[in-house]
Scaffold this active site. Structure first.
Site, PDB file in Angstrom:
ATOM      1  N   GLU A 115     -25.846  20.018 -27.687  1.00 34.30           N
ATOM      2  CA  GLU A 115     -25.055  19.660 -26.486  1.00 34.30           C
ATOM      3  C   GLU A 115     -25.778  20.113 -25.207  1.00 34.30           C
ATOM      4  O   GLU A 115     -25.801  19.391 -24.210  1.00 34.30           O
ATOM      5  CB  GLU A 115     -23.653  20.266 -26.599  1.00 34.30           C
ATOM      6  CG  GLU A 115     -22.830  19.551 -27.673  1.00 34.30           C
ATOM      7  CD  GLU A 115     -21.520  20.245 -28.015  1.00 34.30           C
ATOM      8  OE1 GLU A 115     -21.558  21.466 -28.313  1.00 34.30           O
ATOM      9  OE2 GLU A 115     -20.477  19.590 -27.983  1.00 34.30           O
ATOM     10  N   GLU A 135     -20.548  20.870 -36.460  1.00 29.82           N
ATOM     11  CA  GLU A 135     -19.255  21.540 -36.237  1.00 29.82           C
ATOM     12  C   GLU A 135     -18.241  21.223 -37.326  1.00 29.82           C
ATOM     13  O   GLU A 135     -17.435  22.066 -37.705  1.00 29.82           O
ATOM     14  CB  GLU A 135     -18.695  21.145 -34.865  1.00 29.82           C
ATOM     15  CG  GLU A 135     -19.405  21.785 -33.681  1.00 29.82           C
ATOM     16  CD  GLU A 135     -20.612  20.993 -33.196  1.00 29.82           C
ATOM     17  OE1 GLU A 135     -21.091  20.118 -33.941  1.00 29.82           O
ATOM     18  OE2 GLU A 135     -21.078  21.264 -32.080  1.00 29.82           O
TER      19      GLU A 135
HETATM   20  C1  3H9 Z   1     -20.840  24.983 -32.022  1.00 33.75           C
HETATM   21  O1  3H9 Z   1     -21.947  25.008 -31.619  1.00 33.75           O
HETATM   22  C2  3H9 Z   1     -19.636  24.535 -31.205  1.00 33.75           C
HETATM   23  C3  3H9 Z   1     -20.026  23.828 -29.961  1.00 33.75           C
HETATM   24  O2  3H9 Z   1     -19.863  22.442 -30.139  1.00 33.75           O
HETATM   25  C4  3H9 Z   1     -19.109  24.197 -28.828  1.00 33.75           C
HETATM   26  C5  3H9 Z   1     -19.368  25.507 -28.190  1.00 33.75           C
HETATM   27  C6  3H9 Z   1     -20.389  25.582 -27.082  1.00 33.75           C
HETATM   28  N1  3H9 Z   1     -23.665  32.010 -34.827  1.00 33.75           N
HETATM   29  O3  3H9 Z   1     -28.505  30.713 -42.041  1.00 33.75           O
HETATM   30  P1  3H9 Z   1     -29.455  31.832 -41.889  1.00 33.75           P
HETATM   31  C7  3H9 Z   1     -26.809  34.036 -38.329  1.00 33.75           C
HETATM   32  S1  3H9 Z   1     -20.483  25.506 -33.614  1.00 33.75           S
HETATM   33  C8  3H9 Z   1     -23.763  33.277 -35.256  1.00 33.75           C
HETATM   34  O4  3H9 Z   1     -29.568  32.819 -42.990  1.00 33.75           O
HETATM   35  P2  3H9 Z   1     -31.672  29.978 -41.922  1.00 33.75           P
HETATM   36  C9  3H9 Z   1     -26.495  34.073 -39.807  1.00 33.75           C
HETATM   37  O5  3H9 Z   1     -25.192  34.547 -40.047  1.00 33.75           O
HETATM   38  C10 3H9 Z   1     -22.054  26.049 -34.266  1.00 33.75           C
HETATM   39  N2  3H9 Z   1     -24.633  33.660 -36.211  1.00 33.75           N
HETATM   40  O6  3H9 Z   1     -30.931  31.318 -41.493  1.00 33.75           O
HETATM   41  C11 3H9 Z   1     -27.564  35.013 -40.329  1.00 33.75           C
HETATM   42  O7  3H9 Z   1     -27.161  36.336 -40.041  1.00 33.75           O
HETATM   43  P3  3H9 Z   1     -27.492  37.526 -41.069  1.00 33.75           P
HETATM   44  C12 3H9 Z   1     -22.896  24.924 -34.670  1.00 33.75           C
HETATM   45  C13 3H9 Z   1     -25.417  32.728 -36.738  1.00 33.75           C
HETATM   46  O8  3H9 Z   1     -33.008  30.076 -41.322  1.00 33.75           O
HETATM   47  C14 3H9 Z   1     -28.769  34.684 -39.439  1.00 33.75           C
HETATM   48  O9  3H9 Z   1     -28.232  34.063 -38.277  1.00 33.75           O
HETATM   49  N3  3H9 Z   1     -24.098  25.429 -35.310  1.00 33.75           N
HETATM   50  C15 3H9 Z   1     -25.356  31.383 -36.335  1.00 33.75           C
HETATM   51  O10 3H9 Z   1     -31.517  29.747 -43.376  1.00 33.75           O
HETATM   52  C16 3H9 Z   1     -29.757  33.745 -40.085  1.00 33.75           C
HETATM   53  O11 3H9 Z   1     -29.045  32.582 -40.536  1.00 33.75           O
HETATM   54  C17 3H9 Z   1     -24.147  25.656 -36.626  1.00 33.75           C
HETATM   55  O12 3H9 Z   1     -23.220  25.421 -37.360  1.00 33.75           O
HETATM   56  C18 3H9 Z   1     -24.434  31.030 -35.328  1.00 33.75           C
HETATM   57  N4  3H9 Z   1     -24.342  29.772 -34.881  1.00 33.75           N
HETATM   58  O13 3H9 Z   1     -30.842  28.809 -41.201  1.00 33.75           O
HETATM   59  C19 3H9 Z   1     -25.450  26.208 -37.134  1.00 33.75           C
HETATM   60  N5  3H9 Z   1     -26.252  30.662 -37.065  1.00 33.75           N
HETATM   61  O14 3H9 Z   1     -28.987  37.572 -41.159  1.00 33.75           O
HETATM   62  C20 3H9 Z   1     -25.204  27.320 -38.117  1.00 33.75           C
HETATM   63  C21 3H9 Z   1     -26.867  31.548 -37.870  1.00 33.75           C
HETATM   64  O15 3H9 Z   1     -26.852  38.715 -40.447  1.00 33.75           O
HETATM   65  N6  3H9 Z   1     -26.429  27.912 -38.583  1.00 33.75           N
HETATM   66  N7  3H9 Z   1     -26.374  32.795 -37.683  1.00 33.75           N
HETATM   67  O16 3H9 Z   1     -26.863  37.127 -42.374  1.00 33.75           O
HETATM   68  C22 3H9 Z   1     -27.210  27.305 -39.505  1.00 33.75           C
HETATM   69  O17 3H9 Z   1     -26.983  26.205 -39.949  1.00 33.75           O
HETATM   70  C23 3H9 Z   1     -28.384  28.088 -39.999  1.00 33.75           C
HETATM   71  O18 3H9 Z   1     -28.165  29.454 -39.728  1.00 33.75           O
HETATM   72  C24 3H9 Z   1     -29.741  27.685 -39.371  1.00 33.75           C
HETATM   73  C25 3H9 Z   1     -30.840  28.709 -39.811  1.00 33.75           C
HETATM   74  C26 3H9 Z   1     -30.120  26.279 -39.851  1.00 33.75           C
HETATM   75  C27 3H9 Z   1     -29.677  27.716 -37.874  1.00 33.75           C
END
Ligand code: 3H9
Length: 723
Positions: A115, A135
């Site tokens: 976004e 989301e």
């Molecule tokens: C959104 O954006 C709403 C908007 O429309 C409106 C608002 C502006 N937040 O997965 P990993 C942490 S909704 C907080 O193992 P990878 C995760 O817990 C959001 N923490 O790494 C972990 O912590 P820990 C939309 C987050 O390389 C560490 O980072 N976005 C977030 O396998 C490493 O993560 C998503 O849904 C977060 N957003 O994968 C994306 N993301 O080491 C969600 C990660 O303490 N994230 N952490 O356990 C993912 O899909 C994957 O984490 C990503 C990396 C592909 C980014």
């Protein structure tokens, strides 16, 4: 130092302002980040040294979205709406920047990350980058204009696909769809700066909110929404967020950008406060927490797995070998007879051919995977492999002999894994002479498809073996969950209660179809009987036979005789063309079979059960209560580390609906007092086999929840089976 400048850096490079988000690990939009980006863009707009600006991420990724940890702090609809208006205003401000603003994407631009990128005037990306609006996988919709800007850039159909499925789109497709404007093959920042200067030269700022062509004619764009809504009827199974995304997209098309954005803000507020979203956020973190084993630190040494072997080329052994081949690891596949080996290889080949014919893998990938599987009838070569997985029949004597052989023929540091789904791993681990190297690796059928890998810790399994097991799970693209060594471990121990209740409901008067449909309506991909027809009725029947042969009874309560009758009739499920349902030759479509009602009636008469009509609500309540009650016993006894571990297993091993969070979180949402009341009621009505789990009683009485149980009262180590 200004805390904002720690999160977002500003510098001038070649007359371009470079704005770098630096909020490890994934540059999430935590409090302070959006503000700092906006401030940096304002600074660039006024900076005489800057002709344009580039927004980029430090470390391994662009912005991966909102900081999900903060969703729980949104207490009311009003506060959500207030926050969203603030973020929309920031993005409008950024988009109004008078100088060209370019988002430079590597890693992933997800959710709020995309976004922010769409509020920039242009987007460039490295070839390996991905973009997405995931989301919906958190039970919400894009909340910072994603449902409004994305259709304007990519058209309604593409935006609907992304917002209702949440998948990550590779850079090349994003370019073709108009989401990004250029792929940068070399250094991203240099390429982005060059692109920015080109746009500064041509005076180009392009605001995605002003693009209208892609959502015209309106009737066609709205028709895409209707089509998506219809398709969701088959795939969304009870989830609300995918429909909410369609609704917001309709607003984008019908109302225009400003009024559409206002509608998005309202719908987002409803979603973010929903039980569905809370469940999915909990699951997101539980999926990451399973990798954390309290007494096995992150830096525990692991063995490098370069080669593998599998003993047993049956359905499971073949699937396990495919996992290794798919991960590029050469694997020996051993059988006892040439006939069994040929049969196993033929199934593997057929599976790959089916994937290739559906376009899931290329011919080249199939050939490479097959070339990595070496069939054998001997232990030759086992002395050099790093891991052996045993997938022989579920029989203790056979397992002991196999492990004694493996202890002899493999090198001392080779991991010895077992695919047992029920047996005591300590017993055959000892037979290997190297119990520290033995671990359970329980795969779920089909082993080459299902994401769950249940890792079982024996009393002597070393920390290095556990850490290596967790690493292997990741390498094989699975979610590894470590559990203790009890009968059935965690997954099958709970399934036994799930199936017990399904069998008893059948005897009491519900039909196989009603029970299956009630569970499908609840959100399961398939009901208990359909599931058993896929997995094989013979599997459970053989375990019951084995238990009887050693003088043991199953502990989950009354055992229906109907599945054993089906086993005796050779009705094993889909593989024999009949089980709980009937199947036409070559078809997997279940056809109800009146014979099952006759058998249920006969079994009910034998147990003096009066048959009656039943509601779908009762079916779901009985089955989910049985699961949660046994899950509570497992937690209390310490065979699972956390409620989230159980939930992750049920979602990835059995398709428990993500939007309900898993059986333990679902129980929390029903209310543990209600769950306990049900157990008491069922006990009074059906018999003492309904025992309230002590942990359920304790939490329900205290007004607590499984997830709210304090960390101090949780086990730090998994329990061991008492012998
Ligand atoms: C959104 O954006 C709403 C908007 O429309 C409106 C608002 C502006 N937040 O997965 P990993 C942490 S909704 C907080 O193992 P990878 C995760 O817990 C959001 N923490 O790494 C972990 O912590 P820990 C939309 C987050 O390389 C560490 O980072 N976005 C977030 O396998 C490493 O993560 C998503 O849904 C977060 N957003 O994968 C994306 N993301 O080491 C969600 C990660 O303490 N994230 N952490 O356990 C993912 O899909 C994957 O984490 C990503 C990396 C592909 C980014």
């Amino acid at each position: 130092m200004d805390p904002m400048s720690e999160l977002v850096h500003y510098e001038i490079r070649d007359q371009v302002a470079v704005i770098t988000v630096d909020n490890p690990p994934v540059n999430a939009l935590s409090p302070g980040v959006p503000e700092a980006i906006e401030a940096a863009v304002s600074r660039a707009a006024k900076d005489p040294q800057a002709r344009a600006a580039v927004l980029i991420g430090a470390g391994s990724t662009f912005i991966a979205g909102a900081d999900i940890r903060f969703f729980e702090t949104i207490a009311s609809r009003e506060s959500s709406i207030e926050r969203s208006h603030a973020i929309h205003a920031r993005l409008a401000h950024i988009e109004n920047c008078s100088k060209p603003l370019i988002a430079a994407i590597h890693g992933t631009a997800l959710g709020g990350g995309l976004e922010f990128a769409m509020a920039c005037h242009y987007r460039v990306a490295v070839p390996a980058a991905k973009v997405g609006q995931p989301e919906v996988l958190l039970g919400i919709i894009p909340g910072a204009g994603g449902t409004q800007r994305l259709p304007r850039l990519a058209g309604a159909a593409m935006a609907l696909e992304m917002c209702t499925h949440g998948q990550h789109i590779p850079a090349e497709r994003a370019l073709a769809e108009g989401i990004i404007d250029r792929i940068i093959a070399g250094d991203l920042l240099s390429g982005a700066i060059a692109f920015a200067l080109e746009k500064a030269q041509s005076g180009g700022v392009r605001k995605s909110r002003e693009i209208e062509e892609k959502i015209q004619p309106r009737a066609a764009a709205l028709a895409a929404c209707t089509k998506t809504r219809e398709a969701l009827g088959k795939t969304a199974r009870g989830a609300r967020a995918p429909y909410a995304a369609v609704e917001a997209m309709e607003a984008a098309i019908e109302l225009g950008f400003d009024a559409g954005s206002a509608r998005e803000i309202e719908i987002f507020a409803d979603c973010v406060l929903s039980t569905e979203s809370h469940a999915m956020v909990k699951l997101f973190f539980a999926e990451r927490e399973v990798a954390k084993i309290p007494d096995v630190p992150k830096d525990t040494p692991t063995l490098e797995i370069r080669s593998a072997a599998v003993v047993g080329a049956g359905t499971m052994g073949g699937g396990i070998a495919m996992n290794y081949a798919n991960a590029g690891i050469p694997v020996l596949l051993k059988e006892v007879t040439q006939e069994a080996l040929d049969r196993g290889l033929a199934i593997i080949r057929k599976n790959y051919q089916s994937s290739a014919s559906k376009g899931r893998i290329s011919q080249q990938q199939m050939d490479r995977a097959l070339s990595l599987i070496t069939p054998t009838l001997t232990f030759d070569g086992f002395d050099s492999v790093d891991i052996v997985t045993e997938a022989v029949f579920e029989n203790m004597d056979l397992k002991k002999t196999t492990f004694a052989d493996l202890g002899r023929v493999t090198k001392p540091d080779c991991i010895l894994a077992s695919n047992t789904s029920t047996l005591d791993i300590d017993e055959f681990a000892r037979a290997s002479g190297r119990p520290a190297k033995v671990i359970g690796t329980h795969y779920f059928s089909p082993a080459n498809v299902m994401k769950l890998l249940e890792l079982v810790r024996g009393s002597e399994t070393s920390k290095e073996t556990i850490a290596t097991g967790m690493k292997i799970a990741k390498k094989l693209n699975k979610i590894g969950v470590l559990v203790g060594n009890c009968f059935g471990f965690v997954a099958n121990r709970m399934v036994a209660y799930y199936m017990r209740e399904a069998y008893l409901l059948l005897e009491e008067g519900a039909s196989v179809q009603q029970i299956d449909q009630a569970l499908v309506h609840f959100g399961m991909p398939v009901g208990p009987f359909g599931m058993q027809d896929i997995a094989g009725i013979d599997v459970g029947a053989r375990i019951r036979q084995y238990l009887r042969s050693i003088g043991k009874e199953r502990s989950e309560g009354p055992q229906s005789v109907v599945p054993d009758w089906l086993f005796d009739m050779g009705r094993y499920g889909q593989k024999t063309g009949a089980g709980w349902y009937h199947y036409e030759a070559g078809s997997r479509t279940p056809i109800p079979d009146p014979l099952i009602d006759d058998l249920a009636r006969k079994a009910a008469a034998e147990r003096c059960v009066t048959r009656r009509a039943m509601t779908d609500e009762e079916i779901v309540a009985r089955i989910t209560t049985a699961l949660a009650n046994e899950g509570a016993n497992i937690l209390d006894e310490g065979f699972a580390l956390r409620p989230g571990d159980i939930d992750v297993m049920y979602v990835h091993g059995f398709g428990f609906p993500r939007h309900r969070g898993g059986p333990m979180y679902y129980a929390d949402t029903v209310g543990l007092k209600t769950v306990l009341d049900r157990v008491h009621r069922y006990r009074a009505e059906f018999g003492d086999y309904w025992h309230p789990a002590p942990l359920l009683e304790q939490l329900a009485t205290a007004g607590g929840t499984f997830y709210g149980r304090s960390r101090e009262s949780r086990p730090r180590e998994l329990a061991q089976r008492s012998h």
